[in-house]
Design a protein around this motif. Structure first.
Motif, PDB file in Angstrom:
ATOM      1  N   THR A 266       0.829  -1.213   0.000  1.00 14.12           N
ATOM      2  CA  THR A 266       0.000   0.000   0.000  1.00 14.12           C
ATOM      3  C   THR A 266       0.863   1.264   0.000  1.00 14.12           C
ATOM      4  O   THR A 266       0.485   2.274  -0.600  1.00 14.12           O
ATOM      5  CB  THR A 266      -0.913   0.016   1.237  1.00 14.12           C
ATOM      6  OG1 THR A 266      -0.119  -0.142   2.426  1.00 14.12           O
ATOM      7  CG2 THR A 266      -1.918  -1.131   1.170  1.00 14.12           C
ATOM      8  N   THR A 267       2.015   1.187   0.650  1.00  8.28           N
ATOM      9  CA  THR A 267       2.917   2.347   0.680  1.00  8.28           C
ATOM     10  C   THR A 267       3.504   2.610  -0.699  1.00  8.28           C
ATOM     11  O   THR A 267       3.628   3.768  -1.120  1.00  8.28           O
ATOM     12  CB  THR A 267       4.060   2.110   1.688  1.00  8.28           C
ATOM     13  OG1 THR A 267       3.496   1.874   2.976  1.00  8.28           O
ATOM     14  CG2 THR A 267       4.979   3.322   1.749  1.00  8.28           C
ATOM     15  N   ILE A 268       3.847   1.543  -1.409  1.00 11.90           N
ATOM     16  CA  ILE A 268       4.378   1.697  -2.769  1.00 11.90           C
ATOM     17  C   ILE A 268       3.334   2.351  -3.670  1.00 11.90           C
ATOM     18  O   ILE A 268       3.635   3.278  -4.436  1.00 11.90           O
ATOM     19  CB  ILE A 268       4.811   0.329  -3.331  1.00 11.90           C
ATOM     20  CG1 ILE A 268       6.017  -0.199  -2.546  1.00 11.90           C
ATOM     21  CG2 ILE A 268       5.148   0.438  -4.816  1.00 11.90           C
ATOM     22  CD1 ILE A 268       6.396  -1.623  -2.900  1.00 11.90           C
ATOM     23  N   THR A 269       2.086   1.897  -3.554  1.00 14.88           N
ATOM     24  CA  THR A 269       1.010   2.461  -4.368  1.00 14.88           C
ATOM     25  C   THR A 269       0.790   3.938  -4.035  1.00 14.88           C
ATOM     26  O   THR A 269       0.646   4.781  -4.937  1.00 14.88           O
ATOM     27  CB  THR A 269      -0.295   1.679  -4.134  1.00 14.88           C
ATOM     28  OG1 THR A 269      -0.088   0.303  -4.439  1.00 14.88           O
ATOM     29  CG2 THR A 269      -1.416   2.227  -5.005  1.00 14.88           C
ATOM     30  N   ALA A 270       0.776   4.260  -2.743  1.00 14.39           N
ATOM     31  CA  ALA A 270       0.578   5.644  -2.330  1.00 14.39           C
ATOM     32  C   ALA A 270       1.744   6.526  -2.771  1.00 14.39           C
ATOM     33  O   ALA A 270       1.560   7.690  -3.144  1.00 14.39           O
ATOM     34  CB  ALA A 270       0.416   5.710  -0.812  1.00 14.39           C
ATOM     35  N   THR A 271       2.951   5.976  -2.747  1.00 13.06           N
ATOM     36  CA  THR A 271       4.126   6.733  -3.197  1.00 13.06           C
ATOM     37  C   THR A 271       4.048   7.021  -4.695  1.00 13.06           C
ATOM     38  O   THR A 271       4.440   8.106  -5.151  1.00 13.06           O
ATOM     39  CB  THR A 271       5.414   5.949  -2.878  1.00 13.06           C
ATOM     40  OG1 THR A 271       5.470   5.685  -1.471  1.00 13.06           O
ATOM     41  CG2 THR A 271       6.645   6.731  -3.292  1.00 13.06           C
ATOM     42  N   GLU A 272       3.537   6.069  -5.458  1.00 12.48           N
ATOM     43  CA  GLU A 272       3.360   6.285  -6.896  1.00 12.48           C
ATOM     44  C   GLU A 272       2.378   7.419  -7.142  1.00 12.48           C
ATOM     45  O   GLU A 272       2.600   8.279  -8.016  1.00 12.48           O
ATOM     46  CB  GLU A 272       2.873   4.991  -7.563  1.00 12.48           C
ATOM     47  CG  GLU A 272       3.931   3.886  -7.597  1.00 12.48           C
ATOM     48  CD  GLU A 272       3.376   2.573  -8.111  1.00 12.48           C
ATOM     49  OE1 GLU A 272       2.121   2.456  -8.225  1.00 12.48           O
ATOM     50  OE2 GLU A 272       4.165   1.657  -8.388  1.00 12.48           O
TER      51      GLU A 272
END
Length: 442
Positions: A266-272
């Motif tokens: 979820t953090t990777i998605t939010a960072t994108e």
């Protein structure tokens, strides 16, 4: 017979002195294993040792321009800190750690004088680390995706940073032992077993700590290591080492992919999403949008709120920072109710207090350090593996402070004392080499 007995006594005393010295250096670096203040007392002991018994070396290194810069910086910070207390009754938080550069030259002189004991110190540290990992790491839980912070730290992130530094230390100590011929002795297999086991368990420990910032820092560090291989390893060995690194990285990525996806997905998605917003708008608006987005993970939202506050303070005093007063001003920022004053970014910690001047000091020191390390390697004064280790562990640590304020922790303070000291130890080596060459020409 009497002469023989006296010789045995002297040898015994030399062995004890070597063990004590090596153990002290291991204790100074032990913050990667145990979160404590022991490193401070060892630092003071080493500084006292040099000041009392080796004033010549301390004087010699103290007149170096970089040492004078460290002393000047420490005086500036002390005066500013004192004004904050006297005039505004504000002591800030962890402000005194910015005075630590005052210890760098003396620590460097101590490293220089005891350099023959440092290999043993590294072995002691790794042995203690291996025992600690074996005592605290549950491999089944780690591979099952359960958070299992290793070693003896107060926070899983700190444990992850410590494990990463221990991993790099094990890898490069084995490299150093190979390069310098120390594996040609009877200690070959014990050394290989110690370094290999410590490196493997340290990787698992990083996985168990579940610190996304540490994982990112390690990925960047491994990429940097690949570039070092291209630059410094000749011929076919370059292909062999790069192939080995690639295979190891692929195996590690495949093995850890399920855990990484579970923890960081979820953090990777939010960072994108945040990155896309920065490109289309600006950093401030993108951060505000991410903070308000309900799909942003809570830990990431809190960090963004903290960083937004820190940037607000930076913009009020970009060149010299707010000094001690930053803490008073913190409670006037947009997200003052976030509940944290630890900024979770080491670079923001610096600029909030000391502005661009603080970053300039750090940058000047790092550039000078790199120049001296490269010069020492060209002259054969330090091993290639030593240079690679110092560069690589610095890249890793700087990577970790991009997402956490590790420079305000025991692990960061001890790292800077050792890294800063190492620069001045190399400085003394260079001066010794120059003096020897000058005498040879006369």
């Amino acid at each position: 017979m009497r002469a023989t007995a006296e010789g045995l006594i002297l040898d015994h005393r030399a062995t004890i002195l070597k063990l004590v010295t090596a153990s002290l250096w291991a204790l100074l670096a032990s913050a990667i294993l145990v979160e404590s203040d022991v490193y401070r007392y060892v630092t003071l002991a080493m500084v006292a040792f040099v000041a009392i018994y080796h004033r010549r070396e301390l004087t010699q290194v103290s007149y170096d321009w970089l040492a004078l810069l460290c002393y000047g910086w420490a005086i500036y910070v002390t005066i500013r800190f004192s004004f904050g207390i006297v005039l505004y009754d504000e002591k800030g938080a962890s402000e005194w750690l910015y005075i630590f550069p005052v210890f760098f030259p003396a620590s460097g002189a101590a490293l220089y004088l005891t350099r023959n004991h440092l290999y043993l110190a590294c072995l002691i540290l790794l042995a203690a680390g291996l025992i600690g990992l074996m005592a605290t790491l549950d491999v089944t839980q780690v591979l099952g995706g359960v958070r299992n912070p290793p070693l003896f730290h107060k926070n899983p992130i700190h444990a992850g940073v410590g494990s990463g530094m221990l991993f790099l230390s094990a890898v490069f100590l084995l490299s150093y032992a190979t390069e310098t011929g120390r594996l040609s002795t009877r200690w070959k297999w014990p050394t290989m077993a110690l370094c290999s086991a410590t490196a493997l368990l340290s990787l698992l420990a990083m996985l168990g700590a579940q610190s996304k910032g540490v994982w990112l820092a390690l990925a960047c560090t491994l990429a940097f290591s690949g570039l070092l291989c291209l630059a410094h390893i000749p011929g076919r060995w370059r292909v062999v080492v790069l192939s080995g690194l690639t295979i190891a990285a692929v195996i590690a990525a495949v093995s850890a992919s399920s855990v990484v996806t579970q923890v960081a997905g979820t953090t990777i998605t939010a960072t994108e999403r945040l990155t896309s917003a920065v490109v289309s708008t600006n950093l401030s608006e993108a951060m505000q949008k991410a903070i308000e987005d309900p799909e942003t993970p809570e830990a990431m939202r809190e960090r963004l709120m903290i960083w937004s506050n820190a940037l607000e303070l930076f913009h009020t005093a970009p060149f010299f920072g707010r000094g001690n007063l930053w803490l008073q001003d913190w409670y006037k920022t947009t997200y003052a109710d976030v509940g944290y004053t630890l900024l979770h970014n080491g670079f923001l910690e610096i600029v909030v207090r000391h502005g661009l001047l603080g970053l300039a000091f750090l940058g000047i020191f790092m550039v000078a350090a790199l120049q001296r390390l490269l010069a020492a390697r060209r002259q054969g004064l330090i091993a290639t593996s030593t240079l690679a280790y110092m560069l690589t562990i610095t890249v890793f640590f700087l990577g970790t402070i991009a997402t956490n304020s590790n420079n305000r922790l025991a692990i960061g303070e001890s790292f800077f004392i050792l890294a800063g000291g190492a620069v001045f130890a190399v400085t003394l080596l260079l001066r010794q080499s120059a003096a020897s060459q000058s005498q040879a020409c006369e």
